[in-house]
Motif scaffolding. Structure first.
Motif, PDB file in Angstrom:
ATOM      1  N   THR A 209       0.854  -1.187   0.000  1.00 39.49           N
ATOM      2  CA  THR A 209       0.000   0.000   0.000  1.00 39.49           C
ATOM      3  C   THR A 209       0.884   1.229   0.000  1.00 39.49           C
ATOM      4  OG1 THR A 209      -1.882   1.105   1.058  1.00 39.49           O
ATOM      5  CG2 THR A 209      -0.227   0.177   2.529  1.00 39.49           C
ATOM      6  N   ARG A 210       0.431   2.264  -0.706  1.00 37.05           N
ATOM      7  CA  ARG A 210       1.168   3.528  -0.773  1.00 37.05           C
ATOM      8  C   ARG A 210       0.368   4.611  -0.078  1.00 37.05           C
ATOM      9  NH1 ARG A 210       3.362   0.348  -4.071  1.00 37.05           N
ATOM     10  NH2 ARG A 210       5.438   0.742  -4.979  1.00 37.05           N
ATOM     11  N   ARG A 211       1.068   5.393   0.750  1.00 36.20           N
ATOM     12  CA  ARG A 211       0.424   6.455   1.505  1.00 36.20           C
ATOM     13  C   ARG A 211       1.221   7.739   1.349  1.00 36.20           C
ATOM     14  NH1 ARG A 211      -4.157   3.956   4.310  1.00 36.20           N
ATOM     15  NH2 ARG A 211      -4.161   1.979   3.158  1.00 36.20           N
ATOM     16  N   LEU A 212       0.494   8.858   1.217  1.00 35.46           N
ATOM     17  CA  LEU A 212       1.130  10.166   1.076  1.00 35.46           C
ATOM     18  C   LEU A 212       1.968  10.496   2.298  1.00 35.46           C
ATOM     19  CD1 LEU A 212      -1.734  12.417  -0.319  1.00 35.46           C
ATOM     20  CD2 LEU A 212       0.450  11.978  -1.446  1.00 35.46           C
ATOM     21  N   LEU A 213       3.133  11.094   2.061  1.00 38.45           N
ATOM     22  CA  LEU A 213       3.899  11.656   3.159  1.00 38.45           C
ATOM     23  C   LEU A 213       3.282  13.000   3.534  1.00 38.45           C
ATOM     24  CD1 LEU A 213       7.639  10.970   2.239  1.00 38.45           C
ATOM     25  CD2 LEU A 213       6.150   9.698   3.789  1.00 38.45           C
ATOM     26  N   LYS A 214       3.002  13.172   4.812  1.00 39.45           N
ATOM     27  CA  LYS A 214       2.411  14.422   5.295  1.00 39.45           C
ATOM     28  C   LYS A 214       3.224  14.913   6.491  1.00 39.45           C
ATOM     29  CE  LYS A 214      -2.308  13.217   3.865  1.00 39.45           C
ATOM     30  NZ  LYS A 214      -3.712  13.010   4.321  1.00 39.45           N
TER      31      LYS A 214
ATOM     32  N   ARG B  63       9.672   1.805   1.740  1.00 37.97           N
ATOM     33  CA  ARG B  63      10.463   2.621   0.805  1.00 37.97           C
ATOM     34  C   ARG B  63       9.844   4.006   0.723  1.00 37.97           C
ATOM     35  NH1 ARG B  63       9.288  -1.500  -2.740  1.00 37.97           N
ATOM     36  NH2 ARG B  63       8.431  -0.047  -4.250  1.00 37.97           N
ATOM     37  N   VAL B  64      10.671   5.003   0.564  1.00 36.76           N
ATOM     38  CA  VAL B  64      10.198   6.360   0.291  1.00 36.76           C
ATOM     39  C   VAL B  64      10.577   6.681  -1.142  1.00 36.76           C
ATOM     40  CG1 VAL B  64      10.442   8.799   0.870  1.00 36.76           C
ATOM     41  CG2 VAL B  64      10.357   7.098   2.687  1.00 36.76           C
ATOM     42  N   GLU B  65       9.604   7.103  -1.945  1.00 39.15           N
ATOM     43  CA  GLU B  65       9.865   7.369  -3.355  1.00 39.15           C
ATOM     44  C   GLU B  65       8.766   8.259  -3.924  1.00 39.15           C
ATOM     45  OE1 GLU B  65       9.891   3.338  -4.740  1.00 39.15           O
ATOM     46  OE2 GLU B  65       7.726   3.305  -5.110  1.00 39.15           O
ATOM     47  N   ARG B  66       8.956   8.677  -5.154  1.00 36.93           N
ATOM     48  CA  ARG B  66       7.909   9.394  -5.862  1.00 36.93           C
ATOM     49  C   ARG B  66       6.824   8.408  -6.295  1.00 36.93           C
ATOM     50  NH1 ARG B  66       7.799  15.083  -5.781  1.00 36.93           N
ATOM     51  NH2 ARG B  66       9.880  15.919  -6.133  1.00 36.93           N
ATOM     52  N   LEU B  67       5.585   8.868  -6.295  1.00 38.10           N
ATOM     53  CA  LEU B  67       4.460   7.999  -6.637  1.00 38.10           C
ATOM     54  C   LEU B  67       4.636   7.339  -7.997  1.00 38.10           C
ATOM     55  CD1 LEU B  67       1.571   6.946  -6.103  1.00 38.10           C
ATOM     56  CD2 LEU B  67       0.724   9.077  -7.111  1.00 38.10           C
ATOM     57  N   GLN B  68       5.061   8.100  -8.997  1.00 41.30           N
ATOM     58  CA  GLN B  68       5.147   7.587 -10.363  1.00 41.30           C
ATOM     59  C   GLN B  68       6.318   6.630 -10.576  1.00 41.30           C
ATOM     60  OE1 GLN B  68       4.874  10.747 -13.269  1.00 41.30           O
ATOM     61  NE2 GLN B  68       3.095  11.662 -12.266  1.00 41.30           N
TER      62      GLN B  68
ATOM     63  N   ASN C 120       2.522  13.734  -8.701  1.00 45.14           N
ATOM     64  CA  ASN C 120       3.699  12.912  -8.408  1.00 45.14           C
ATOM     65  C   ASN C 120       4.290  13.208  -7.026  1.00 45.14           C
ATOM     66  OD1 ASN C 120       5.574  10.900  -8.988  1.00 45.14           O
ATOM     67  ND2 ASN C 120       6.999  12.313  -9.980  1.00 45.14           N
ATOM     68  N   PRO C 121       3.492  13.052  -5.969  1.00 45.05           N
ATOM     69  CA  PRO C 121       3.981  13.367  -4.631  1.00 45.05           C
ATOM     70  C   PRO C 121       4.959  12.314  -4.101  1.00 45.05           C
ATOM     71  CG  PRO C 121       1.840  12.357  -4.498  1.00 45.05           C
ATOM     72  CD  PRO C 121       2.108  12.554  -5.963  1.00 45.05           C
ATOM     73  N   TRP C 122       5.622  12.653  -3.008  1.00 45.59           N
ATOM     74  CA  TRP C 122       6.424  11.684  -2.266  1.00 45.59           C
ATOM     75  C   TRP C 122       5.476  10.799  -1.466  1.00 45.59           C
ATOM     76  CZ3 TRP C 122      11.424  10.862  -3.136  1.00 45.59           C
ATOM     77  CH2 TRP C 122      12.199  11.883  -3.679  1.00 45.59           C
ATOM     78  N   ILE C 123       5.757   9.481  -1.504  1.00 46.64           N
ATOM     79  CA  ILE C 123       4.909   8.536  -0.783  1.00 46.64           C
ATOM     80  C   ILE C 123       5.797   7.556  -0.001  1.00 46.64           C
ATOM     81  CG2 ILE C 123       2.939   8.675  -2.357  1.00 46.64           C
ATOM     82  CD1 ILE C 123       5.221   5.641  -2.538  1.00 46.64           C
ATOM     83  N   ALA C 124       5.170   6.892   0.967  1.00 48.54           N
ATOM     84  CA  ALA C 124       5.802   5.749   1.620  1.00 48.54           C
ATOM     85  C   ALA C 124       5.136   4.495   1.069  1.00 48.54           C
ATOM     86  CB  ALA C 124       5.630   5.825   3.128  1.00 48.54           C
ATOM     87  N   ALA C 125       5.941   3.574   0.544  1.00 51.14           N
ATOM     88  CA  ALA C 125       5.432   2.315  -0.004  1.00 51.14           C
ATOM     89  C   ALA C 125       5.687   1.213   1.024  1.00 51.14           C
ATOM     90  CB  ALA C 125       6.127   1.991  -1.322  1.00 51.14           C
TER      91      ALA C 125
END
Length: 225
Positions: free
Chosen positions: A24-29, A136-141, A202-207
């Protein structure tokens, strides 16, 4: 190791139950404030909840993650209760009779059940526990085809489900088209959940990668002991 709740939609709950969803991918806030396009994010050696953003060996930003490897997540989903004369969440929790039911399931025996939002599900009514095995921390795309499939997207016709579409079969419910690329299917799912243009930003997300245990988290705790 911490125990934390996590919300999922009905479609994703079904994917968890079917064993097709392991990420699951979640937005970094808040989103990291980075002045330049960096090369990578990596965790601090001694604290994997802190990730640093570096370019050419120079750290430009860091972010602290709420969920880390080893955490246990109890799934919250849209739910109800079969107890007689239950009209509120507090009554459902006090009721000595009946049991929890879930909107993601077929419930032909309870056609008039009143369902409550997943955010209000008590821990004791959760039926799945996720054990986080990788972060992992990465760009969504940056998502790969394999990762998009691991997100639990559904097979459809000769490809993958178009979660945002204007073209349907004669029944008005079944999508008439499909995506060949699973990343495109996930893109449409992300935009459906997060709003038009959310993928394009294309936000930063945690995967998060996890294993699924089909038990209440407190049952898992007793088994582990």
């Amino acid at each position: 190791m911490a125990d934390r709740p996590i919300l999922f939609s009905g479609a994703m709950v079904r994917a968890l139950l079917a064993g097709t969803k392991t990420q699951t991918r979640r937005l970094l806030k808040p989103q990291p404030k980075v002045l330049k396009n960096g090369s990578w994010y990596r965790p601090f050696p001694r604290d994997r909840s802190n990730w640093q953003y570096a370019l050419g060996g120079i750290i430009h930003a860091y972010t602290k993650l709420r969920i880390v490897e080893g955490d246990r997540l109890w799934v919250r989903e849209t739910w109800s209760h079969t107890g007689d004369h239950v009209f509120s969440i507090s009554e459902a929790r006090r009721s000595p009779f009946g049991h929890a039911i879930y909107q993601a399931d077929e419930n032909p025996d309870y056609p008039h059940a009143k369902f409550w939002p997943s955010i209000h599900m008590p821990r004791e009514f959760s039926r799945m526990t996720l054990i986080v095995t990788d972060v992992r921390v990465e760009r969504l795309q940056n998502i790969s085809e394999a990762d998009a499939i691991a997100e639990g997207i559904e097979r459809h016709h000769s490809g993958w489900m178009p979660y945002s579409t204007a073209f349907y079969e004669a029944d008005g419910v079944t999508p008439a088209n499909y995506h060949v690329d699973p990343r495109e299917s996930y893109r449409s799912l992300w935009n459906k959940i997060n709003g038009f243009g959310a993928w394009e930003a294309n936000p930063w997300i945690a995967a998060y990668t996890f294993t699924v245990i089909k038990q209440n988290i407190d049952q898992v705790e007793k088994v582990a002991a």
